[in-house]
Design a protein around this motif. Structure first.
Motif, PDB file in Angstrom:
ATOM      1  N   UNK A 142       0.856  -1.174   0.000  1.00  0.00           N
ATOM      2  CA  UNK A 142       0.000   0.000   0.000  1.00  0.00           C
ATOM      3  C   UNK A 142       0.900   1.235   0.000  1.00  0.00           C
ATOM      4  N   UNK A 143       0.484   2.247  -0.706  1.00  0.00           N
ATOM      5  CA  UNK A 143       1.228   3.502  -0.729  1.00  0.00           C
ATOM      6  C   UNK A 143       1.360   4.033   0.691  1.00  0.00           C
ATOM      7  N   UNK A 144       2.554   4.482   1.093  1.00  0.00           N
ATOM      8  CA  UNK A 144       2.765   4.921   2.478  1.00  0.00           C
ATOM      9  C   UNK A 144       1.805   6.012   2.932  1.00  0.00           C
ATOM     10  N   UNK A 145       1.497   6.959   2.057  1.00  0.00           N
ATOM     11  CA  UNK A 145       0.595   8.032   2.466  1.00  0.00           C
ATOM     12  C   UNK A 145      -0.820   7.507   2.677  1.00  0.00           C
TER      13      UNK A 145
ATOM     14  N   UNK B 210      -2.675   7.655   6.243  1.00  0.00           N
ATOM     15  CA  UNK B 210      -3.984   8.290   6.415  1.00  0.00           C
ATOM     16  C   UNK B 210      -4.970   7.372   7.132  1.00  0.00           C
ATOM     17  N   UNK B 211      -4.991   6.093   6.719  1.00  0.00           N
ATOM     18  CA  UNK B 211      -5.901   5.135   7.356  1.00  0.00           C
ATOM     19  C   UNK B 211      -5.552   4.971   8.831  1.00  0.00           C
ATOM     20  N   UNK B 212      -4.256   4.815   9.124  1.00  0.00           N
ATOM     21  CA  UNK B 212      -3.836   4.557  10.498  1.00  0.00           C
ATOM     22  C   UNK B 212      -4.073   5.760  11.402  1.00  0.00           C
ATOM     23  N   UNK B 213      -3.872   6.972  10.892  1.00  0.00           N
ATOM     24  CA  UNK B 213      -4.113   8.160  11.709  1.00  0.00           C
ATOM     25  C   UNK B 213      -5.581   8.272  12.075  1.00  0.00           C
ATOM     26  N   UNK B 214      -6.459   7.983  11.125  1.00  0.00           N
ATOM     27  CA  UNK B 214      -7.896   8.046  11.416  1.00  0.00           C
ATOM     28  C   UNK B 214      -8.316   6.983  12.426  1.00  0.00           C
TER      29      UNK B 214
ATOM     30  N   UNK C  88       8.609   5.212   8.039  1.00  0.00           N
ATOM     31  CA  UNK C  88       7.298   4.834   7.520  1.00  0.00           C
ATOM     32  C   UNK C  88       6.717   5.889   6.589  1.00  0.00           C
ATOM     33  N   UNK C  89       7.311   7.067   6.543  1.00  0.00           N
ATOM     34  CA  UNK C  89       6.848   8.079   5.580  1.00  0.00           C
ATOM     35  C   UNK C  89       7.232   7.677   4.160  1.00  0.00           C
ATOM     36  N   UNK C  90       8.387   7.068   4.031  1.00  0.00           N
ATOM     37  CA  UNK C  90       8.839   6.622   2.710  1.00  0.00           C
ATOM     38  C   UNK C  90       8.717   5.114   2.528  1.00  0.00           C
ATOM     39  N   UNK C  91       8.418   4.403   3.610  1.00  0.00           N
ATOM     40  CA  UNK C  91       8.295   2.958   3.521  1.00  0.00           C
ATOM     41  C   UNK C  91       9.627   2.271   3.347  1.00  0.00           C
ATOM     42  N   UNK C  92      10.671   2.730   4.063  1.00  0.00           N
ATOM     43  CA  UNK C  92      12.012   2.173   3.907  1.00  0.00           C
ATOM     44  C   UNK C  92      12.594   1.811   5.261  1.00  0.00           C
TER      45      UNK C  92
ATOM     46  N   UNK D 120       7.200  -0.421  -2.981  1.00  0.00           N
ATOM     47  CA  UNK D 120       5.922  -0.477  -2.287  1.00  0.00           C
ATOM     48  C   UNK D 120       4.787  -0.899  -3.202  1.00  0.00           C
ATOM     49  N   UNK D 121       5.060  -1.095  -4.492  1.00  0.00           N
ATOM     50  CA  UNK D 121       4.034  -1.575  -5.411  1.00  0.00           C
ATOM     51  C   UNK D 121       4.167  -3.052  -5.708  1.00  0.00           C
TER      52      UNK D 121
END
Length: 892
Positions: A658-661, A665-669, A729-733, A871-872
Motif C-alpha cells: 500500500x502507498x505509504x501516504x 492516512x488510514x492509520x491516523x484516522x 514509515x513516511x517513505x516505507x524504507x 511499495x508496489x
C-alpha cells in the motif's frame, strides 16, 4: 436312729405333697379364671392365701432341712446295718455328663424375634428320671413325675421354680408334648445362683428336654409365640412396639434431615455472607485501584513529552489476559507469553532501562544469548564508542521471573496474575524503580494489571481493562473502524442467534453478489483461531441470482423489491449450505462447523466478506497512541501465513503493498478514533488490499484491531537493534548505516542504505526439541546461517524457552525483498532437513510457510520486471499490467 430317718423322710414327703397340692390348686384357679372371663369371680383373696401358705410351708421346710442336715447322726451297729439302713434320696449331679455336652448353633427366628436366638449345646439323650409335659401342664399323679419328685425331694423347692418356668415357656409357644429329662432339669435349677433368672431362658430351658430338637423346631416357627398362652396380648405388644419404633425412627430421621438442612442453610448463608463481604471488599479494592490508575494515567499524559525525552524505566509485562476458558485450552501458554522477549531491545535508546518480567525460568544459555545480542547493537561510530554502548546496554536491562510460576504450573495464569501473587518479585521491582520515572507496558489487558500497577505505584501505558476488552472484540473493532470512516468489508457484528446469522447473511449476500467467500469470526478469539469460511459457489441458487443481478444492473439492483426474491431464496438454502460446506480455518481448535457455531453463538461474532479477488495481501501496522494525543506508526509489514490462511506467522518489513501516504492516512484516522474512546498505548491494525476488477483500483479494507503490544512489533525492535537502523514509515524504507569504507569528515553525514527483512515470530517444529540451543547454533554455523554485523544482513534468531525448544523466531535481512525471502525459505528448508528424517518429519509449519514465500517470490519477480517501486510489489498473480498503470502515479 433309723426311726428318726424314717420320720424325717415321711415329713419331707408330706411337705413336698402339700407344696405340690398348693401349686396344682393355683393352676386350677388360673384355668377357672381364664375360662370364666365374662363372670365375676373374686379369687384374689384365695390366691393370696394360697401364696402365703405356700411361702410359709416352703420356709419351714427349708428350716427343717437345714436343721436335719446339721444334726449329728449316729451310725447303726454293724450287725444291723444291712437290715436297718434306709437310703436317703439325695441329689448328686453327674459331672461326667457335663463334658459330653457339645455346643451347637440353632436359629430360632420365631421364638424371640427381637433377640439374638444363642449357641445351642447338644445334650445327652440318656436319662433315669424322664417325665412328660402335655400342653404346658405336668400331671402330678403321673408315675414318672412322682418318681422324679420323690428322688429329688430334698431340692424340690429350686426344681419347682425351674419347672414352672419350663411349663410357662411351653404354654407360651403352644408346645403339645415335651419330654423332660429330670437330671437336666435339676442341673438347670441349680444354676439360679449363676443368675439364670436374669438371662434369656428359651434355649437353656429347651435343652432340658429329651425331644429338644422337635420342641425347638416348634418354638422357632414364625408366629408360634402368638398361638400360645397370652399370644394375643404378646402380638398386640409386639405390634405396638414395632409401630412405636417405626414412628420414633421416622420422627428421628425427619429430625435429622431437618437438622442437616438447617445446617446446610446456615453454612450456605454464612458462606454467602462471607462471599458477599469478600466481593464488596474486592470491589472496593478494585475501584480504588482503578481510581489510582486513572490518577496516574492523567499524570502520565500531562508529563509524556518530558518522560519521552528523559531517562525512564519501562517495565515490560507481556501478559496475555485472555479469559480463563481461552487460557486453559492454549498449549504452551508460558511460551506464547514469552514470544515478545525481544522487548528487551528497547535498550537501544540510551535513556531507557528495561525490566522484563518473564513468564518462565530462562536457562543460562538463553540469558547469555540475549546478553551477547545486546552487545552487538549495530553501532558503527568507532570501536570505543561501540564498546561503551554495548556495556551500557548490558547494564540497562534485567529479566525477572515471578516466584509464583513455580506454584501454579498447570493453571495457565496470565503473567500479571502470577506477578500479583509474587511479593518478592514486586519488592525487587520497587527497589529497582525507586526514584525513577517508570511506567508499565503490558500485553492483553487484564484486571490484575491494575493490581500490579497499584502495588508498584506506577502508571500503565494502555487503556483500562474494561475498555480494552470492549473494543478488542471483532465487533468492537468494526465500531472503531466505522467511527474512523475507513473502508471495511461488507459485514455485520454482534450476532448472537442462528436466525440473526441466517437473515444477516442472506441480506449481505443479496447486496454483494460479487463476493465469493464469507468469513465468520468469533468475537473473543485471536490469531485466526476463531475463524471459519464458506464459499458461495456451493449454493445451487447462486448462478441464478448472479444472472438476475446482471440483467438488472447495479443501479436497479439497489431496489428492495427486486432483491426480495433472491433474498428469500438465499434464506431457504443458507442453513443447509452452512451445515455442509462451512468449515473452520483451524481444525485443531474447532474440528467442524457444529463446534464452531456453538461457540460463535455463545460468545457472539462477526460476518464479513472476503475480498473478491484471487490475489489478496494482508498487512499489519503497529501504532503508539500516545497519552498526549498523538498517533505514531511504529512498524508495518506484509503478512506471511502458515498452515492456516487467516493466521499470520510472520511478515515482510517494511510493507510493499500500500502507498505509504494512503496507509498513514488510514492509520491516523483509526488512531484518532481509538483516542476518542480513551484507548491509549500500543495497538495493531490488520488491513487487506486487493484490486477491484470493476474499477481497476486498489482497495484497502480495515479488518481487525488488536489493543495490545504485537509480536511483530517486538520482532521489529530486535530487527532495529541488530541492524542499528530506522524504519522510515513516511517513505516505507528500512534505513541502516552503510559500512564505512574510509574515514569521514567530522561533520559528514554517515551514508545509509536500505534493507528488507522477513520476520517469522511463530516458527514451530517439534523436532527442534531434540537439539540444545548451542548444538542448534553450531548446526546453523556449519550451514552458513548467521548475521554479518558489518554488512547488516543475514539471519538472527529469537529464543523463547529452554525446556521444550519447539518454537523459535527468525529474522532475515537483505538488500532486497527477494533476497530476504530466499534466505528465509532456504533457512527453513536447511533446518528442516537437518533435524528431520523420512520416518520422523515432526509437526511443523515450515513447509506451508515455504510455499507461501514461493508464491510471494513469483509475484514480486513479475512486479520487478515491470520496474515498479518497492511499495508496489503487491502479491497479485493476475492482471499485473493493469495494476502497474495505476501504481506508476505513486512514484511522485
Amino acid at each position: 436312729m433309723s426311726n428318726i430317718l424314717q420320720k424325717e423322710d415321711k415329713l419331707g414327703a408330706v411337705i413336698v405333697q402339700v407344696q405340690d397340692d398348693l401349686r396344682q390348686l393355683k393352676a386350677n384357679l388360673e384355668k377357672i379364671t381364664a375360662n370364666e372371663k365374662s363372670k365375676t369371680l373374686d379369687t384374689q383373696a384365695l390366691d393370696n392365701a394360697i401364696c402365703r401358705t405356700e411361702n410359709s410351708i416352703r420356709k419351714h421346710a427349708e428350716d427343717y432341712l437345714k436343721t436335719v442336715n446339721k444334726q449329728q447322726l449316729v451310725l447303726p451297729s454293724i450287725e444291723d446295718l444291712q437290715k436297718k439302713t434306709v437310703q436317703i434320696p439325695k441329689w448328686k449331679p453327674s459331672l461326667e455328663r457335663v463334658s459330653d455336652v457339645h455346643p451347637q448353633r440353632e436359629d430360632l427366628p420365631g421364638a424371640s424375634p427381637w433377640r439374638k436366638n444363642l449357641p445351642v449345646p447338644a445334650p445327652v439323650n440318656i436319662t433315669k428320671y424322664p417325665f412328660t409335659i402335655i400342653k404346658g401342664q405336668t400331671d402330678p399323679t403321673a408315675t414318672d413325675f412322682c418318681h422324679f419328685k420323690q428322688s429329688f425331694s430334698l431340692c424340690w423347692t429350686t426344681v419347682v421354680d425351674a419347672l414352672g418356668a419350663l411349663e410357662k415357656l411351653l404354654r407360651d409357644f403352644a408346645v403339645p408334648l415335651a419330654k423332660v429329662s429330670g437330671e437336666r432339669l435339676v442341673e438347670f435349677s441349680h444354676g439360679r445362683n449363676n443368675g439364670w433368672r436374669k438371662a434369656s431362658l428359651e434355649i437353656p430351658l429347651i435343652l432340658v428336654l429329651e425331644n429338644w430338637e422337635e420342641v425347638l423346631g416348634v418354638v422357632s416357627r414364625p408366629g408360634q409365640r402368638y398361638k400360645g398362652e397370652g399370644g394375643m396380648e404378646a402380638a398386640a405388644i409386639h405390634i405396638q412396639s414395632c409401630w412405636r419404633r417405626y414412628s420414633a425412627r421416622t420422627a428421628y430421621l425427619c429430625h435429622c434431615r431437618r437438622k442437616w438442612a438447617a445446617g446446610i442453610i446456615a453454612i450456605s448463608w454464612l458462606m454467602h455472607a462471607q462471599m458477599r463481604r469478600v466481593r464488596k471488599t474486592l470491589q472496593a479494592r478494585r475501584f480504588s485501584q482503578l481510581e489510582n490508575n486513572r490518577s496516574r494515567a492523567q499524570h502520565l499524559a500531562a508529563n509524556w513529552k518530558h518522560i519521552q525525552s528523559s531517562k525512564r524505566t519501562i517495565i515490560h509485562i507481556p501478559s496475555l489476559g485472555y479469559s480463563q476458558s481461552q487460557r486453559l485450552y492454549l498449549r504452551g501458554f508460558d511460551v506464547l507469553q514469552n514470544i515478545q522477549i525481544s522487548r528487551v531491545c528497547d535498550v537501544r535508546d540510551e535513556n531507557v532501562e528495561v525490566i522484563y518480567v518473564c513468564p518462565q525460568h530462562l536457562g543460562d544459555n538463553i540469558l547469555q544469548y540475549y546478553t551477547s545480542l545486546l552487545k552487538c547493537d549495530g553501532a558503527t561510530d568507532g570501536t570505543d564508542n561501540r564498546t561503551t554502548q554495548a556495556s551500557s546496554c548490558m547494564r540497562r536491562f534485567i529479566i525477572l521471573t515471578p516466584e509464583a510460576v513455580d506454584y501454579f504450573l498447570t493453571h495457565n495464569m496470565c503473567l500479571s496474575t502470577l506477578l500479583k501473587y509474587s511479593p518478592c518479585t514486586l519488592k525487587r521491582i520497587r527497589n529497582l524503580i525507586q526514584g525513577k520515572q517508570a511506567f508499565i507496558v503490558g500485553g492483553v489487558a487484564h484486571v490484575d494489571d491494575l493490581a500490579v500497577a497499584d502495588e508498584l505505584g506506577v502508571p500503565i501505558l494502555g487503556p483500562e481493562p474494561a475498555i480494552a476488552q470492549l473494543y478488542s472484540t471483532k465487533s468492537g473493532g468494526k465500531k472503531i473502524f466505522a467511527g474512523a470512516e475507513v473502508d471495511v468489508p461488507p459485514g455485520q457484528g454482534d450476532i448472537y442467534s442462528l436466525n440473526q446469522l441466517h437473515e444477516m447473511l442472506a441480506e449481505l449476500m443479496t447486496q454483494n453478489t460479487a463476493v465469493q467467500r464469507w468469513i465468520f469470526k468469533i468475537d473473543s478469539e485471536h490469531g485466526g483461531r476463531g475463524t471459519a469460511y464458506c464459499d458461495v459457489c456451493h449454493l445451487s441458487c447462486y448462478n441464478w441470482a448472479l444472472q438476475k443481478y446482471r440483467r438488472c444492473g447495479p443501479e436497479l439492483w439497489k431496489a428492495e423489491w427486486i432483491q426480495e426474491s433472491v433474498l428469500l431464496k438465499y434464506l431457504d438454502e443458507i442453513p443447509e449450505w452452512l451445515a455442509h460446506y462451512a468449515q473452520p480455518a483451524k481444525t485443531s481448535c474447532y474440528p467442524n462447523w457444529a463446534c464452531f457455531l456453538k461457540t460463535f453463538l455463545r460468545q457472539g461474532g462477526v460476518v464479513e466478506a472476503y475480498p473478491p479477488s484471487d490475489s489478496v495481501t494482508c498487512l499489519t501496522v503497529d501504532l503508539l497512541l500516545e497519552p498526549a494525543g498523538e498517533v505514531t506508526m511504529l512498524s508495518c509489514g506484509d503478512q506471511l501465513h502458515g498452515s492456516c490462511q487467516l493466521e499470520a506467522v510472520g511478515s515482510t518489513v517494511p510493507q510493499t503493498s500500500v502507498h505509504p501516504e494512503t496507509l498513514r492516512s488510514i492509520c491516523i484516522r483509526v488512531g484518532q478514533a481509538c483516542l476518542q474512546r480513551l484507548i491509549v498505548g500500543y495497538v495493531s491494525v490488520d488491513l487487506v488490499t486487493y484490486l477491484d476488477h470493476n474499477t481497476m483500483e486498489q482497495k484497502v479494507w480495515a479488518v481487525d484491531l488488536d489493543i495490545a503490544y504485537s509480536d511483530q512489533l517486538a520482532m521489529t525492535q530486535m530487527l532495529l537493534m541488530v541492524t542499528g537502523g530506522t524504519l522510515n514509515l513516511h517513505t516505507g524504507c528500512l534505513q541502516v548505516p552503510a559500512p564505512i569504507r574510509e574515514k569521514c569528515c567530522e561533520h559528514q553525514i554517515p551514508p545509509v542504505g536500505n534493507r528488507y527483512a522477513v520476520i517469522g515470530n511463530h516458527l514451530h517444529h517439534t523436532n527442534l526439541s531434540m537439539l540444545y540451543h548451542h548444538v542448534f547454533f553450531q548446526m546453523c554455523k556449519v550451514q552458513g546461517i548467521g548475521f554479518n554485523m558489518k554488512e547488516k544482513q543475514g539471519t538472527v534468531f529469537a529464543l523463547y524457552d529452554n525446556s521444550k525448544r519447539c518454537s523459535i523466531g527468525m529474522i532475515t535481512v537483505s538488500e532486497d525483498l527477494q533476497g530476504a525471502l530466499v534466505t528465509f525459505a532456504r533457512n527453513l528448508s536447511v533446518i528442516h532437513q537437518e533435524i528431520s528424517s523420512s520416518k520422523m518429519q515432526g509437526e511443523t509449519n515450515f513447509k506451508r510457510l515455504i510455499k507461501d514465500i514461493e508464491d510471494v517470490l513469483r509475484t514480486t519477480t513479475v512486479a520487478a520486471l515491470t520496474n515498479l517501486p518497492d511499495y508496489c510489489q503487491v502479491k497479485w498473480s493476475c492482471q499485473i499490467h493493469c495494476e502497474c498503470v495505476n501504481a506508476r502515479d505513486w512514484t511522485h
